[in-house]
Scaffold this active site. Structure first.
Site, mmCIF file in Angstrom:
data_model
loop_
_atom_site.group_PDB
_atom_site.id
_atom_site.type_symbol
_atom_site.label_atom_id
_atom_site.label_comp_id
_atom_site.label_asym_id
_atom_site.label_seq_id
_atom_site.Cartn_x
_atom_site.Cartn_y
_atom_site.Cartn_z
ATOM 1 N N TYR A 76 0.834 -1.210 0.000
ATOM 2 C CA TYR A 76 0.000 0.000 0.000
ATOM 3 C C TYR A 76 0.866 1.256 0.000
ATOM 4 O O TYR A 76 0.585 2.225 -0.672
ATOM 5 C CB TYR A 76 -0.931 0.006 1.220
ATOM 6 C CG TYR A 76 -1.936 1.127 1.159
ATOM 7 C CD1 TYR A 76 -3.156 0.957 0.504
ATOM 8 C CD2 TYR A 76 -1.651 2.378 1.716
ATOM 9 C CE1 TYR A 76 -4.071 1.998 0.413
ATOM 10 C CE2 TYR A 76 -2.567 3.416 1.627
ATOM 11 C CZ TYR A 76 -3.776 3.226 0.979
ATOM 12 O OH TYR A 76 -4.677 4.233 0.884
ATOM 13 N N PHE A 128 -7.840 21.624 -24.118
ATOM 14 C CA PHE A 128 -8.183 20.214 -24.214
ATOM 15 C C PHE A 128 -9.398 20.004 -23.311
ATOM 16 O O PHE A 128 -9.521 20.650 -22.269
ATOM 17 C CB PHE A 128 -7.027 19.278 -23.830
ATOM 18 C CG PHE A 128 -7.439 17.848 -24.021
ATOM 19 C CD1 PHE A 128 -7.558 17.337 -25.297
ATOM 20 C CD2 PHE A 128 -7.804 17.044 -22.950
ATOM 21 C CE1 PHE A 128 -8.026 16.044 -25.498
ATOM 22 C CE2 PHE A 128 -8.267 15.753 -23.144
ATOM 23 C CZ PHE A 128 -8.373 15.253 -24.428
ATOM 24 N N THR A 129 -10.275 19.088 -23.700
ATOM 25 C CA THR A 129 -11.581 18.946 -23.040
ATOM 26 C C THR A 129 -11.471 18.829 -21.517
ATOM 27 O O THR A 129 -12.015 19.649 -20.781
ATOM 28 C CB THR A 129 -12.322 17.723 -23.608
ATOM 29 O OG1 THR A 129 -11.462 16.587 -23.522
ATOM 30 C CG2 THR A 129 -12.719 17.948 -25.065
ATOM 31 N N ASP A 219 1.350 20.360 -20.319
ATOM 32 C CA ASP A 219 0.627 19.117 -20.574
ATOM 33 C C ASP A 219 1.540 18.290 -21.474
ATOM 34 O O ASP A 219 1.621 18.510 -22.683
ATOM 35 C CB ASP A 219 -0.721 19.404 -21.251
ATOM 36 C CG ASP A 219 -1.516 18.125 -21.469
ATOM 37 O OD1 ASP A 219 -0.896 17.040 -21.541
ATOM 38 O OD2 ASP A 219 -2.752 18.202 -21.585
ATOM 39 N N LYS A 262 -0.580 7.769 -23.266
ATOM 40 C CA LYS A 262 -0.186 8.135 -24.632
ATOM 41 C C LYS A 262 1.293 7.816 -24.839
ATOM 42 O O LYS A 262 1.672 6.663 -24.957
ATOM 43 C CB LYS A 262 -0.475 9.611 -24.882
ATOM 44 C CG LYS A 262 -1.945 9.924 -25.125
ATOM 45 C CD LYS A 262 -2.755 9.992 -23.876
ATOM 46 C CE LYS A 262 -4.110 10.629 -24.119
ATOM 47 N NZ LYS A 262 -4.938 10.580 -22.916
ATOM 48 N N ARG A 386 -14.233 15.679 -33.387
ATOM 49 C CA ARG A 386 -13.564 16.750 -32.658
ATOM 50 C C ARG A 386 -14.011 18.055 -33.280
ATOM 51 O O ARG A 386 -13.321 18.658 -34.082
ATOM 52 C CB ARG A 386 -12.034 16.622 -32.720
ATOM 53 C CG ARG A 386 -11.476 15.470 -31.926
ATOM 54 C CD ARG A 386 -11.225 15.761 -30.458
ATOM 55 N NE ARG A 386 -12.302 15.431 -29.557
ATOM 56 C CZ ARG A 386 -12.111 15.038 -28.301
ATOM 57 N NH1 ARG A 386 -10.919 14.874 -27.815
ATOM 58 N NH2 ARG A 386 -13.138 14.812 -27.516
ATOM 59 N N PHE A 452 -19.717 14.936 -25.586
ATOM 60 C CA PHE A 452 -19.359 14.086 -26.731
ATOM 61 C C PHE A 452 -19.279 12.610 -26.362
ATOM 62 O O PHE A 452 -19.473 11.747 -27.206
ATOM 63 C CB PHE A 452 -18.050 14.544 -27.371
ATOM 64 C CG PHE A 452 -16.887 14.585 -26.420
ATOM 65 C CD1 PHE A 452 -16.677 15.687 -25.591
ATOM 66 C CD2 PHE A 452 -16.008 13.522 -26.337
ATOM 67 C CE1 PHE A 452 -15.617 15.725 -24.708
ATOM 68 C CE2 PHE A 452 -14.931 13.545 -25.460
ATOM 69 C CZ PHE A 452 -14.749 14.654 -24.637
HETATM 70 N N1 F0G Z 1 -4.307 16.176 -22.020
HETATM 71 C C1 F0G Z 1 -4.290 15.792 -23.302
HETATM 72 C C2 F0G Z 1 -3.539 16.594 -24.295
HETATM 73 C C3 F0G Z 1 -4.972 14.639 -23.694
HETATM 74 O O1 F0G Z 1 -4.923 14.263 -24.962
HETATM 75 C C4 F0G Z 1 -5.683 13.894 -22.721
HETATM 76 C C5 F0G Z 1 -6.448 12.730 -23.098
HETATM 77 C C6 F0G Z 1 -5.675 14.330 -21.401
HETATM 78 C C7 F0G Z 1 -4.969 15.478 -21.091
HETATM 79 C C8 F0G Z 1 -6.424 13.617 -20.321
HETATM 80 O O2 F0G Z 1 -5.758 12.472 -19.964
HETATM 81 O O3 F0G Z 1 -7.374 10.665 -20.589
HETATM 82 O O4 F0G Z 1 -5.421 10.201 -19.131
HETATM 83 O O5 F0G Z 1 -7.314 11.517 -18.267
HETATM 84 N N2 F0G Z 1 -6.755 12.471 -24.271
HETATM 85 C C9 F0G Z 1 -7.430 11.277 -24.738
HETATM 86 C C10 F0G Z 1 -7.717 11.417 -26.199
HETATM 87 C C11 F0G Z 1 -8.599 10.842 -23.950
HETATM 88 O O6 F0G Z 1 -8.290 10.471 -26.761
HETATM 89 O O7 F0G Z 1 -7.359 12.429 -26.791
HETATM 90 P P1 F0G Z 1 -6.520 11.138 -19.469
#
Ligand code: F0G
Length: 460
Positions: A76, A128-129, A219, A262, A386, A452
């Site tokens: 843990y 980014f979303t 990021d 990624k 997108r 989305f």
């Molecule tokens: N920042 C970027 C640039 C991303 O592309 C993503 C995720 C995140 C943050 C969030 O990270 O998913 O590990 O919580 N992108 C994925 C995509 C989901 O398909 O573009 P996460």
């Protein structure tokens, strides 16, 4: 004499295990697409032939990473895999303090809560979303300071991820530096089509923010792909290894959030890394509330081990050249059929310009959502919208209508072959051939957050 014969890249690995794919019929695809409300997120993976929904968590791990999974120390507290990961983050990325999280958005949540106060402004090189939503939930307001070129799919500027320093200066003048806790800087800007930021721009950003005492938070989800473009396109970097370029990029920033799903070649994982002890101390405390103890942050020991190994593999020059080479191969193939895509081709996928592809469908009838559905119907290739659906609504309830209305074909790392790329390009070209017959969609269900993922549609 220099030979005229093309020198191809090839995958710097061979295949040891395969996963069988599901072939589907057009009738079946029609049925399941209707059930999924014309949203590719709501399809079952078993109904998908080639899955380009995302390259997030979908990479193939190496035999070394799998071997590392067997070395998981599932204590843990104080797992040895945490210390291995910490060492790799310090050595390969150059950040001082590490807080693991279950994935990128876990790190975004913690960082936003620590640094953002109500009424703050967070400038960034395109949103980014999840990143923007966490900034907003913490009381901040995102301001886009990416260069204008990034909003134009046809513009071939080599560093469309660059920050427009004039836009940043204007924001500082207008609100005062004290209202700007940090600049949210992404490498390989996702929503712009995987476009890189240049080292020159980063250096200038560092100088400007330093003058005003503003942090730069990176990021770094796709930092290695950005480093590849710097190596290929920026003066003075041709002979520098990817690993060194990555470290230099990071050196101009104060901390980073990472979705290790990624670049870092794992199926799950992420982290927050910072150089500032105070921020670290608070993050280490807060992670306990949202993710788990600070030496595992929602991950199993084995996940942290796979990540540590994956980070090292991701910085190998041959790996990254083949990875981006495959994306470029697909893009060039699509262009040869006349399919309109975002240029220059980015590092993680092909972004098809749905406004150009379906000019007769207005943006409120969701051209990109429509196109993603059509490609699936044609061949079982799954992609993602997108555009206006992803952009969501403003605080006042109005839709964001982004300039870019795109369909994303993201390529998982080390998963598909060049023959798959051919199939994908041909399918897109077939849809392009019959584009005039395609009609738009109407939204019939809209969830409140990140719509989305779960929205449903009906053909008009
Ligand atoms: N920042 C970027 C640039 C991303 O592309 C993503 C995720 C995140 C943050 C969030 O990270 O998913 O590990 O919580 N992108 C994925 C995509 C989901 O398909 O573009 P996460």
């Amino acid at each position: 004499m220099k030979s005229k014969i093309r020198k191809s890249w090839a995958e710097p690995y061979k295949i040891k295990m395969v996963e069988l794919l599901q072939m589907t019929t057009a009738t079946h695809r029609k049925k399941v697409m209707q059930e999924a409300g014309f949203n590719t997120f709501l399809l079952k993976s078993a109904d998908v032939y080639i899955d380009l929904l995302t390259y997030s968590g979908t990479s193939a791990m190496s035999d070394r990473q799998w071997a590392g999974m067997m070395l998981g120390d599932e204590a843990y507290a104080g797992s040895r895999n945490f210390y291995h990961l910490e060492e790799v983050v310090q050595n390969c990325y150059g950040y001082k303090y590490l807080v693991p999280t279950h994935q990128g958005r876990g790190a975004e949540n913690i960082l936003s809560k620590i640094l953002i106060k109500k009424g703050d402004i967070i400038p960034g090189n395109m949103y980014f979303t999840t990143t923007r939503l966490h900034q907003e939930l913490a009381g901040g307001k995102f301001e886009d300071i990416i260069i204008d070129e990034a909003h134009d799919p046809e513009n071939e500027f080599p560093f469309k991820g660059n920050v427009d320093l004039n836009k940043l200066e204007k924001l500082i003048k207008k609100h005062g530096a004290h209202k700007i806790p940090y600049v949210s800087m992404a490498t390989s800007v996702n929503m712009a089509g995987g476009q890189p930021i240049s080292m020159e721009n980063l250096r200038a950003l560092r100088a400007l923010t330093k003058k005003h005492g503003i942090r730069v938070i990176h990021d770094m989800t796709r930092v290695a792909e950005n480093a590849h473009f710097i190596q290929q396109r920026e003066k003075g970097y041709h002979n520098k290894p990817i690993a060194a370029i990555v470290k230099e990029i990071n050196s101009y920033t104060d901390g980073a959030t990472m979705s290790a799903k990624k670049d870092a070649l794992v199926n799950i994982g992420g982290f927050l890394a910072v150089n500032d002890w105070d921020v670290f101390e608070e993050a280490r405390n807060m992670v306990v509330v949202y993710e788990g103890l600070h030496t595992y942050g929602g991950l199993a020991g084995r996940d942290m081990e796979a990540m540590a190994i994956g980070i090292k593999e991701s910085l190998n020059d041959d790996h990254i050249h083949a990875r981006v080479g495959q994306v470029i191969y697909l893009g060039e193939k699509m262009m040869s059929y006349g399919v309109p895509i975002v240029k220059p081709i980015g590092g993680h996928g092909i972004f098809v310009d749905a406004k150009k592809f379906l000019p007769h469908i207005p943006q409120h009838q969701f051209p990109a959502q429509t196109l993603a559905a059509e490609v699936y119907l044609d061949s079982g290739v799954r992609t993602m919208e997108r555009g206006v659906v992803s952009a969501g609504r403003k605080a006042n309830g109005e839709n964001y209508f982004p300039k870019l209305e795109l369909v994303r074909f993201t390529i998982p790392r080390r998963v598909y072959t060049q023959a798959h790329m051919d199939v994908i390009a041909e399918s897109t070209a077939r849809v392009f051939e019959r584009r005039n017959k395609i009609k738009g969609l109407k939204m019939i269900y809209e969830p409140k957050y990140l719509r989305f993922f779960q929205a449903k549609f009906q053909p008009l």
